[in-house]
Design an enzyme around this catalytic site. Structure first.
Site, PDB file in Angstrom:
ATOM      1  N   ASP A   1      -0.028  -7.584   1.447  1.00  0.00           N
ATOM      2  CA  ASP A   1       0.506  -6.230   1.593  1.00  0.00           C
ATOM      3  C   ASP A   1       2.035  -6.228   1.685  1.00  0.00           C
ATOM      4  O   ASP A   1       2.613  -5.964   2.741  1.00  0.00           O
ATOM      5  CB  ASP A   1      -0.121  -5.558   2.825  1.00  0.00           C
ATOM      6  CG  ASP A   1       0.096  -4.049   2.840  1.00  0.00           C
ATOM      7  OD1 ASP A   1       0.541  -3.500   1.814  1.00  0.00           O
ATOM      8  OD2 ASP A   1      -0.183  -3.425   3.892  1.00  0.00           O
TER       9      ASP A   1
ATOM     10  N   GLN B   1       0.999   5.968  11.916  1.00  0.00           N
ATOM     11  CA  GLN B   1       1.156   6.529  10.585  1.00  0.00           C
ATOM     12  C   GLN B   1       2.615   6.894  10.341  1.00  0.00           C
ATOM     13  O   GLN B   1       3.255   7.528  11.175  1.00  0.00           O
ATOM     14  CB  GLN B   1       0.273   7.754  10.394  1.00  0.00           C
ATOM     15  CG  GLN B   1      -1.053   7.426   9.711  1.00  0.00           C
ATOM     16  CD  GLN B   1      -1.917   6.555  10.563  1.00  0.00           C
ATOM     17  OE1 GLN B   1      -2.185   6.892  11.697  1.00  0.00           O
ATOM     18  NE2 GLN B   1      -2.338   5.432  10.042  1.00  0.00           N
ATOM     19  N   GLY B   2       3.111   6.484   9.184  1.00  0.00           N
ATOM     20  CA  GLY B   2       4.511   6.720   8.849  1.00  0.00           C
ATOM     21  C   GLY B   2       5.368   5.502   9.061  1.00  0.00           C
ATOM     22  O   GLY B   2       6.510   5.455   8.620  1.00  0.00           O
ATOM     23  N   ASP B   3       4.828   4.491   9.738  1.00  0.00           N
ATOM     24  CA  ASP B   3       5.562   3.251   9.994  1.00  0.00           C
ATOM     25  C   ASP B   3       5.242   2.167   8.977  1.00  0.00           C
ATOM     26  O   ASP B   3       5.895   1.111   8.955  1.00  0.00           O
ATOM     27  CB  ASP B   3       5.249   2.726  11.392  1.00  0.00           C
ATOM     28  CG  ASP B   3       5.840   3.602  12.477  1.00  0.00           C
ATOM     29  OD1 ASP B   3       6.905   4.199  12.224  1.00  0.00           O
ATOM     30  OD2 ASP B   3       5.255   3.713  13.553  1.00  0.00           O
ATOM     31  N   SER B   4       4.236   2.393   8.142  1.00  0.00           N
ATOM     32  CA  SER B   4       3.865   1.408   7.130  1.00  0.00           C
ATOM     33  C   SER B   4       5.080   0.900   6.362  1.00  0.00           C
ATOM     34  O   SER B   4       5.961   1.683   5.984  1.00  0.00           O
ATOM     35  CB  SER B   4       2.898   2.026   6.110  1.00  0.00           C
ATOM     36  OG  SER B   4       1.596   2.056   6.596  1.00  0.00           O
TER      37      SER B   4
ATOM     38  N   HIS C   1       0.811  -1.223   0.000  1.00  0.00           N
ATOM     39  CA  HIS C   1       0.000   0.000   0.000  1.00  0.00           C
ATOM     40  C   HIS C   1       0.841   1.268   0.000  1.00  0.00           C
ATOM     41  O   HIS C   1       0.307   2.373  -0.135  1.00  0.00           O
ATOM     42  CB  HIS C   1      -1.002  -0.003   1.165  1.00  0.00           C
ATOM     43  CG  HIS C   1      -0.434   0.295   2.507  1.00  0.00           C
ATOM     44  ND1 HIS C   1      -0.044  -0.687   3.390  1.00  0.00           N
ATOM     45  CD2 HIS C   1      -0.201   1.470   3.133  1.00  0.00           C
ATOM     46  CE1 HIS C   1       0.393  -0.130   4.510  1.00  0.00           C
ATOM     47  NE2 HIS C   1       0.311   1.180   4.378  1.00  0.00           N
TER      48      HIS C   1
END
Length: 265
Positions: free
Chosen positions: A120, A209-212, A75
């Protein structure tokens, strides 16, 4: 609603190695829903502690699979094909460090059949190799898919927070598929065959958020790090009864290895 742990919004387009860096996790949701996600409840990593960690300029994390490949989340990328727009920052805890190493991408391989529901994972090929940094082997069996895991990233340190300059780390316990899919947690949303949950029932520690795309990892029988998960999604960050959801690397290990070989890595 669940949200991807990619850092989106106005800041994403301007994300640079000099200005961003907090650990965050994301879930499957629209950009309008996305809130910042980072390693919540963690501490700052020490220089050289996790030499395989990679920060990606689109607002995600990753891990060095080889000297030319970064393993991240599907993603985080737009699809398979030539891509020279991504900058990978490697070798530092502090994204503003003068010793940081950067590489541009030249190709992206996204998991075949990815449609936002499972699968993913993706590989980013670097335009030139990086040397002198440890890679992170992936789990090839389910032997290490339970226990206590380490998470790390430059994503938000709190739900809705900003990206971090310094790499953060934390540890989280495995949550069984049955528990994670219970009505008190994700109520059947987890794909048990290829996703892993990890976190505390009380909340407080999580990716954000930002760790994906960043790795979830643990020690193997030889006391070496092995990657068991990829930061994928979650409902908010560090909320009670809402553990992080990670791509189960062991399920895709052979497919990832074949894709890596096809990319020369």
């Amino acid at each position: 609603m669940a949200r991807w742990r990619r850092f989106l919004g106005a800041a994403a387009a301007a994300l640079t190695v000099a200005s961003m860096g907090t650990l965050m996790q994301a879930s499957p949701a629209s950009a309008a829903d996305d809130g910042p996600q980072q390693v919540v409840g963690g501490t700052t990593a020490t220089q050289g502690e996790f030499p395989f960690m990679v920060r990606l300029s689109m607002g995600c994390g990753g891990a060095l699979y080889s000297s030319t490949l970064v393993l991240t989340a599907a993603h985080c990328v737009s699809g398979t094909g030539t891509n020279t727009s991504i900058t990978a920052t490697i070798g530092v805890v502090d994204l503003q460090s003068s010793s940081r190493v950067t590489r541009k991408s030249n190709y992206v391989y996204r998991a075949p059949g990815y449609n936002g529901n499972g699968k993913d994972w993706a590989l980013i090929r670097l335009a030139s190799p990086v040397t002198g940094y440890a890679t992170l082997p992936i789990a090839t069996t389910t032997a290490y898919d339970t226990g206590t895991f380490t998470i790390a990233g430059w994503g938000a340190a709190s739900e809705g927070g900003g990206q971090q300059r310094y790499l953060r780390k934390a540890t989280v316990p495995f949550v069984s598929d049955a528990t994670c899919n219970s009505s008190s947690m994700y109520n059947g949303q987890i794909i048990a065959s290829n996703e892993i949950c990890a976190g505390y029932a009380a909340g407080g520690v999580d990716t954000c958020q930002g760790d994906s795309g960043g790795p979830m990892f643990r020690r193997n029988a030889s006391n070496a790090w092995v990657q068991v998960g990829i930061v994928s999604w979650g409902d908010g960050c560090a909320r009670p009864n809402k553990p992080g959801v990670y791509t189960q690397v062991s399920f895709f290990a052979s497919t990832i290895a074949s894709a890596a070989a096809s990319l020369g890595g």
